[in-house]
Every structure is written in structure tokens, then in C-alpha cells.
Write a protein that holds these residues in place. Structure first.
Motif, short mmCIF file in Angstrom:
data_model
loop_
_atom_site.label_atom_id
_atom_site.label_comp_id
_atom_site.label_asym_id
_atom_site.label_seq_id
_atom_site.Cartn_x
_atom_site.Cartn_y
_atom_site.Cartn_z
N GLU A 176 -19.85 10.11 -5.67
CA GLU A 176 -19.61 10.25 -4.31
C GLU A 176 -18.96 9.58 -4.02
O GLU A 176 -18.68 9.67 -2.33
CB GLU A 176 -21.54 9.53 -4.71
N ARG A 231 -16.06 11.55 -2.95
CA ARG A 231 -16.98 13.29 -2.18
C ARG A 231 -16.84 12.45 -0.31
O ARG A 231 -16.38 12.44 0.24
CB ARG A 231 -18.58 13.24 -2.64
N ARG A 232 -17.24 11.19 -0.65
CA ARG A 232 -17.18 10.55 0.93
C ARG A 232 -16.30 10.03 1.35
O ARG A 232 -15.76 10.42 3.03
CB ARG A 232 -18.12 8.91 0.52
N THR A 233 -15.26 9.51 0.60
CA THR A 233 -13.93 9.67 1.25
C THR A 233 -13.13 10.56 1.63
O THR A 233 -12.26 10.96 3.03
CB THR A 233 -13.14 9.29 0.64
N VAL A 252 -15.00 12.83 3.16
CA VAL A 252 -15.54 13.99 4.14
C VAL A 252 -15.06 12.65 5.20
O VAL A 252 -15.10 13.52 6.67
CB VAL A 252 -16.92 13.37 4.08
N ILE A 253 -14.87 11.67 5.09
CA ILE A 253 -14.34 10.55 6.29
C ILE A 253 -13.22 10.80 6.72
O ILE A 253 -12.77 11.54 8.01
CB ILE A 253 -14.59 9.43 5.69
N CYS A 294 -15.11 9.38 14.15
CA CYS A 294 -15.16 8.60 13.22
C CYS A 294 -14.22 7.81 13.87
O CYS A 294 -12.58 7.83 13.24
CB CYS A 294 -15.26 8.91 11.79
N LYS A 316 -14.23 4.96 9.13
CA LYS A 316 -15.04 4.50 8.01
C LYS A 316 -17.03 4.77 8.89
O LYS A 316 -17.12 4.83 9.88
CB LYS A 316 -15.19 2.61 8.16
N VAL A 317 -17.81 4.23 7.85
CA VAL A 317 -19.20 5.23 8.12
C VAL A 317 -19.43 4.17 9.48
O VAL A 317 -19.77 3.23 9.13
CB VAL A 317 -19.94 5.29 6.72
N LEU A 367 -23.87 10.23 4.58
CA LEU A 367 -23.53 9.25 4.73
C LEU A 367 -23.84 7.94 5.22
O LEU A 367 -23.89 7.15 5.30
CB LEU A 367 -22.31 9.29 6.00
N THR A 376 -16.90 3.33 2.17
CA THR A 376 -17.81 4.46 2.91
C THR A 376 -19.57 4.19 2.89
O THR A 376 -20.37 5.62 2.67
CB THR A 376 -17.19 5.49 1.69
#
Length: 750
Positions: free
Chosen positions: A471, A474-476, A478-479, A487, A491-492, A504, A541
């Protein structure tokens, strides 16, 4: 002891600078500093100094190569100061520019939360007092009525003694014993005059009183008669009370604390056993320079000042028990601390009215209602002065350390409850102690939850952490793919967390007794690698990891994790090593010492985070029933928002991804003719081999995955597509084959 007053001191200094007193002391010697400096300068010159050696030249070099200031006479003074005038301190404007201005408006008036808390305390106090006395008012009236006859007798007797001038009787008897007839006759005439006047006043008073009573009886309504009789009875009852039996008791027993004075502070500092302070006090000095008046600061007293040269605040903190003895206060009331922006000898001594562990704590705002935004600060405890201390759970990784039975698990559960009150947060809770302390949170709202240290919960946790690592990857991606205007800081944010399509949302992972995972004989290394990666890259993230342990050493809490945790909570520990493992290197030397907490200081800890220095905080105590109520409220909120999922709904984890052998896959994509290959090349080939597994991997992720197998990555020489040679991180194929051979050999032996 007199304290400097800021206003008076300012004008005194101005007066001292602008005017000088020209009247010398008749018994003093007046020294001309200009002449003295000139004489000293001339004495240093060999031409004018009669003690100078003849062979020394003006450059300061002697014939023997020594300094010109040297002399054969050992009694000759050696000049160590420059001949130029000494630089003076800052002037008036300079001192004004560097002055620290005290707040015009008190803190409790500038903070709405503190104002509400103070107002609530005052309101509760007087409401309790009024209710207490209102309920007991009939008892008070009955007591006064029973004491009314005694009061009436005392009133009549006192009136008769006053009318008869009984207070002058001892003086008249003394005149009789001395046989002084003249004085006795004079006193007798005085008594006769007083008795006549007082008798007349008494008769008139009785007449007016009877007329008033008769008028009330004939003309006044019944309610006024009842009020008058009641008032008379109450007054007579009050006159008839005994000193040792009060009619009305106190509704609230306020804590009694001695006012902190300079004499008490100096006495206590002299008792801690620091030689520099004792020597100064033995010579008639104070041994401590007060820089501000001793004032009330919340529910206690604050004293601030400079310790003697060479004495630091850490020296005082080390002797906190002796300091408390010198102040004659409980240990939990005495809190010496340093001033962050000042020198290490500036001491702030705060002495509370009550022990911090026993003082009443204001009601937690989230106990009965309210929700949380994890991207904003949330109150979770109070400091020594009873003020709320806040924590922001996003963008951090946290470590909680303590010896057993000091409130470590309760603090972790409190932080998880705060996270549960944000309906967007996904909770992963693991109670490796196995006592069920985290069940109220995990069973109500947890996405993943397990308890115990046997194979099943450990395997459950391992699968979950592997999924969290995927996960994270995956988040890296997406960001990285989001536009810069959405963004901007990579960062989230709270706005991004609201967008469910991005996935996120905050993920909060809490592990109690985390040493069980790190010390696991089979999976310990993998747990360490995954959690270290989550601690380092997770905060940006939206993944928060909170680890609690009762054994804060290098084995139970790997240094890669403790060094990268930006939030630290340290309850009582036993030694310097444990203290620094939780609070950071050299925290013990800086005076941040959780070893000073007493056994009764449950829930009291040092908190390092929120961009400030270490603070002493008493966390909110939420028992099991309160935790279940808060978790139930959080569950209802999630159900309304349609965000309840995972373990809380009885859903089992998704089946693990198909098993794969990373080392075998690397050998499959790296032929034998390539002895060394760049990591980025290996990752690209692995993604082609198993896209469902390796898609999104990078060179760093490959290094993390290989480390548990004992395969390092290092600099490898290779050629780019353009044919230019370069050094990049890579692997050696021979190391992969060696590890596989060793592993397979062990399996065959088994």
C-alpha cells in the motif's frame, strides 16, 4: 529577599547611565581609571618598567626567545587583559531591542479552551458549594434553634456585665490591694457614672425593643413575623455556638499549600548539595539570582533565575528529590526545568499546590462528544499547570516506552481512540501482550486487529504488514502522479484524504509490546525491515506507526526505527540507555530524564513532538468502559458514513498474494553471463516477469526486500543506453546463488 521589579529597574538603570553621583565616600579611595590604565600600559613597556629585563626588545621577544612580559621576579604581575578599553554592554536601545516582553493578556484569556476550562472549574465549584449548603440548610436551622437558649443566656449575661461595668472591676480591685484610696475613689466615681449611663441605655433599648415587637405582632403580616422571629432565633443561635463545634461545615476542602518565597527557594537550593551554591551562601550571598518576581502560575508558583556559574539546570534535576525535601513539598509538586532560549544555568522552578498525579484533571473534551481531524492538533493530556497539551497524529511515527504498569498501553489505546474518532482513519491494532487492552478499539472500528504472541496472530500481522508495504508503494505512485496544484508538497493532506477515489485516507497502525515482532526467531528481520520502511516513508503518504514497548533497548526497538520516530512518549524508565532510546540520543545529558518519575506517576511522561522541546504531560485516563463508549460512538459515525470495514465488520483478510520466490525470480531474469546488474534493471525485468507482484518496485524497495535474505546492494559498474559507463546501485548474481544454495541445503537437511 527582594526581587527586582522590572519597571523600577528600568528607570534606575536610566538614571544610573544619565547621571553620576559626584560625592565620594570620605572613607574610600578614589581611583582614576584612565591613570591606572596608563600606568599599567607603561609598566608593560621595557623602557618605562623598572622590572623589565634590559635585554628585551620592544617587539616582546626576549634574548632567550621568551615573551617580553616575562620577568625573573615571580612576584611580578602578568598582564592578561588588553590595554584597550573594555567593550561595554549594549546601550539602552540595545537592551530594549533584546528585551523579552511579558504578555499583556494572560494565557488563560488568550486561549478559548483554557478560558472555558477555568470558567467551568469556577462554575462547578460554586454550584457544588450552593447545592451542598442548600441541602443542609434545615440541619443548620435546627442546630441554631437548639443553640438559641444558650445564646439568649449569653446575651443577657453579657448585657448585665456591661451595664454593671464589670470590665473595670480588676482595676478597682488592684487599687484596693495597693490601699490607694484616692485612685479607688476616682475609679468608683467613674464606675457610678458609667453604670447610670449604661442602665439608661439598656432601659431605653428594652423599651424600643418591646415597642418594636408589639408593633410587629399587631401590624406586621404573618410572613414578616415569621422572618423576624427566625432571624432573632438564628442570631441567638449564632451567639450560642461553641468555637469547637461550627454549625456550617465547609463544602470544599481547598488544597493548602505554603506560599513560595525567596527564602524557601534559597533554603531548598542550599540543601541539594551543590558546592557552588553552598559556598556562595556560606559567604553571605544568595547562590541564586532571581530574574523575575515569584508569581502564581496556574495551580502553583513559578520562580525563575540564574544559578551560579558552572551550575546547570541538569544538576538541579538530578537532585529533584533533595529539592522537594528542601521545599517540604511532595515530589510530584516540584518540577525544575530549563529555559530553551537561555543559557543552561537559567532555572525555572514550578511548585504545584498538589501532586501532579493526584490533582484533578479537567474533563477530556472528546470523552462524551466530538470528532477528530487527524491533520489538526488534538488535546490528549495536561501539563503540570493543568493546561491542555495537543498532538497531531499525522506526518509522524511514534514510540512509547516505559517499564510495566506505568500506563504505556493505556496511552497507546488513548491515541488509537483519537484516531478512531476520525471516520476516515483505517486502524490496524495489534496487542502482542495478549491481554485484550486494545480490544475495545480493534473490535469496534479496527480494519485489522489481533491479540497474542503465538503463530496465528504473528502470521496475521506479517501478512498485514506485507500488505501495508505494498500500500505504501501504491500511495507513492499516486502522489507522484497528482498535479502539482492538487498536491503541492508531495504528501497527503486532509483534502486529499477526503477523496475516496484516491485511497489516501489516514492509516494508523498501533502495536503494543512491539518487541514480540522484532524478536521473532523466524520473521523478526522481515518485521524490522517492513516497519522501518513504514516509519521512514509512511508519514508523507498518510501511514502512521505507533509502537509501544516495555523493553526500550536496541534489540526490542531497532535503532533505525527509534532514530526516525518524530514523536516520542517516555513514561518512567529505569536507566539512561532506555531513556535515550525513547527520547533520543543525549536526552539524558540535556536533563530530559524519565528516570525521575515516581512509581505513583501513572500516565505521566515526557512528550517530544509538535516541533517543541520535551514537555512533561499527564495523559487523560480512559478506563475500559470509557474506551468502549468512545469506540462505540466512533463506530456509529463510520456506519453513517459507510466507512466501516475489515475486522470490525467480521471480514477476514483477503487471501495472500500467490507465493513467489524473490531470489529465484531474480535468477530467472538475470542470466549467468551477467555477474553484476543494476537494481533498476532487475526491477524492470521483474515487473515484466510478474507485474501483479513487482509493478511499482524501485531500487530502494528491492534493497529493502533483499536485506532480510542477507543479500546486500552496492555500487555496480555498468553502461547506459548511450554506452557511457556509470556506477549505480546493483546486485551480484553470485550472492543470490550462494544464498539459495545455503537455504536449500538447510531445507534438505530438515
Amino acid at each position: 529577599m527582594k526581587h527586582p521589579d522590572d519597571d523600577n529597574e528600568l528607570f534606575n538603570r536610566l538614571e544610573a547611565e544619565m547621571t553620576a553621583d559626584s560625592r565620594p565616600d570620605p572613607g574610600a579611595n578614589v581611583v582614576d581609571f584612565d591613570k591606572a590604565r596608563s600606568a599599567r600600559t607603561e609598566s608593560a613597556d621595557p623602557d618605562t618598567d623598572p622590572t623589565a629585563r634590559p635585554g628585551a626588545d620592544r617587539s616582546g621577544d626576549s634574548p632567550k626567545g621568551g615573551s617580553g612580559a616575562e620577568s625573573d621576579d615571580p612576584t611580578t604581575p602578568v598582564m592578561v587583559d588588553q590595554s584597550a578599553p573594555a567593550a561595554t554592554g549594549p546601550g539602552y536601545l540595545g537592551r530594549l531591542a533584546g528585551a523579552r516582553h511579558r504578555a499583556v493578556v494572560p494565557v488563560w484569556l488568550r486561549s478559548a479552551a483554557e478560558l472555558r476550562t477555568a470558567s467551568a472549574w469556577v462554575a462547578r465549584h460554586y454550584a457544588h458549594t450552593a447545592g451542598y449548603h442548600a441541602l443542609r440548610a434545615p440541619i443548620y436551622a435546627a442546630r441554631l434553634a437548639l443553640q438559641a437558649p444558650t445564646g439568649a443566656a449569653r446575651f443577657v449575661g453579657g448585657t448585665m456585665r456591661w451595664a454593671a461595668d464589670r470590665e473595670g472591676e480588676p482595676v478597682r480591685l488592684a487599687a484596693v490591694r495597693r490601699e490607694d484610696a484616692a485612685e479607688y475613689l476616682k475609679l468608683s466615681r467613674q464606675r457610678d457614672g458609667r453604670v447610670r449611663l449604661r442602665t439608661l441605655v439598656m432601659v431605653l433599648g428594652m423599651f424600643v425593643g418591646l415597642l418594636t415587637a408589639l408593633a410587629l405582632y399587631v401590624l406586621a403580616p404573618a410572613w414578616l413575623q415569621a422572618v423576624s422571629v427566625s432571624a432573632l432565633v438564628m442570631a441567638l443561635g449564632a451567639a450560642g455556638r461553641r468555637p469547637d463545634a461550627p454549625v456550617i461545615h465547609r463544602a470544599v476542602e481547598l488544597p493548602k499549600a505554603t506560599k513560595l518565597t525567596s527564602d524557601i527557594v534559597l533554603r531548598a537550593l542550599g540543601a541539594v548539595g551543590i558546592p557552588a551554591i553552598n559556598q556562595a551562601q556560606a559567604k553571605g550571598r544568595d547562590g541564586f539570582e532571581f530574574t523575575a518576581p515569584i508569581t502564581r502560575d496556574g495551580p502553583g508558583w513559578r520562580a525563575e533565575g540564574n544559578l551560579p556559574f558552572g551550575v546547570t539546570v541538569t544538576d538541579i534535576i538530578e537532585r529533584r528529590e533533595r529539592l522537594a525535601s528542601g521545599l517540604r513539598r511532595p515530589l510530584g509538586c516540584v518540577w525544575p526545568e530549563a529555559v530553551p532560549d537561555e543559557h543552561t544555568g537559567r532555572l525555572v522552578l514550578w511548585v504545584g499546590d498538589q501532586d501532579m498525579s493526584r490533582a484533578s484533571q479537567p474533563a477530556w473534551p472528546l470523552l462524551k462528544s466530538g470528532s477528530v481531524d487527524l491533520f489538526k492538533p488534538v488535546a490528549y493530556g495536561t501539563d503540570q499547570r493543568g493546561r491542555w497539551t495537543e498532538v497531531t497524529l499525522m506526518y509522524i511515527a511514534g514510540v512509547i516506552g516505559a517499564i510495566p504498569r506505568m500506563g504505556k498501553t493505556f496511552l497507546l489505546r488513548l491515541l488509537l481512540l483519537i484516531a478512531a474518532l476520525d471516520p476516515r482513519a483505517e486502524l490496524h491494532s495489534y496487542d502482542m501482550k495478549g491481554t485484550g487492552d486494545l480490544d475495545p478499539v480493534g473490535n469496534a472500528v479496527g480494519y485489522r486487529h489481533a491479540a497474542g504472541d503465538d503463530d496465528e496472530p504473528v502470521g496475521y500481522a506479517l501478512d498485514d504488514f506485507r500488505a501495508l508495504r505494498e500500500e505504501l508503494r501504491r500511495r507513492t505512485k499516486v502522489i507522484r502522479s497528482l498535479p502539482r496544484d492538487i498536491c503541492p508538497e508531495s504528501k497527503v493532506t486532509s483534502a486529499l484524504a477526503d477523496k475516496r477515489s484516491l485511497g489516501l485516507h489516514p492509516i494508523v497502525v498501533g502495536v503494543d509490546e512491539c518487541q514480540v515482532l522484532f524478536e521473532h526467531p523466524e520473521h523478526g528481520k522481515e518485521f524490522e525491515e517492513i516497519i522501518t520502511d513504514l516509519v521512514k516513508r509512511g508519514p508523507a503518504t498518510g501511514i502512521v506507526v505507533l509502537l509501544a514497548t516495555q523493553r526500550p533497548d536496541a534489540k526490542s526497538l531497532p535503532t533505525g526505527i527509534s532514530a526516525n520516530a518524530s514523536a516520542r512518549w517516555c513514561l518512567k524508565v529505569m536507566g539512561q540507555l532506555e531513556n535515550d532510546m525513547v527520547l533520543g540520543t543525549s536526552a539524558y545529558k540535556r536533563g530530559v530524564r524519565a528516570t525521575m518519575f515516581a512509581w505513583g506517576d501513572k500516565g505521566i511522561h515526557y512528550f517530544v513532538g509538535e516541533g517543541s522541546d520535551a514537555r512533561i504531560v499527564r495523559s487523560v485516563y480512559v478506563d475500559a468502559g470509557g474506551a468502549e463508549a468512545i469506540a462505540a460512538r466512533a463506530r456509529r459515525t463510520r456506519e453513517k458514513a459507510g466507512l466501516l470495514a475489515g475486522h470490525a465488520l467480521g471480514e477476514a483478510p483477503e487471501p495472500a498474494a500467490p507465493a513467489y520466490d524473490l531470489l529465484a525470480d531474480i535468477l530467472a531474469v538475470v542470466p549467468a553471463k551477467e555477474a553484476k546488474v543494476w537494481s533498476e534493471t532487475v526491477v524492470a525485468r521483474l515487473a515484466e516477469l510478474r507485474p501483479e507482484v513487482y509493478d511499482g518496485w524501485d531500487a530502494e524497495g528491492l534493497a529493502v526486500a533483499l536485506k532480510p535474505h542477507g543479500v546486500p546492494t552496492g555500487q555496480v559498474w555498468g553502461k547506459t543506453e548511450s554506452g557511457k559507463g556509470a556506477n549505480r546501485r546493483g546486485i551480484e548474481r553470485a550472492r543470490i546463488t550462494a544464498v539459495i544454495a545455503k537455504r536449500d541445503g538447510k531445507r534438505d537437511a530438515g
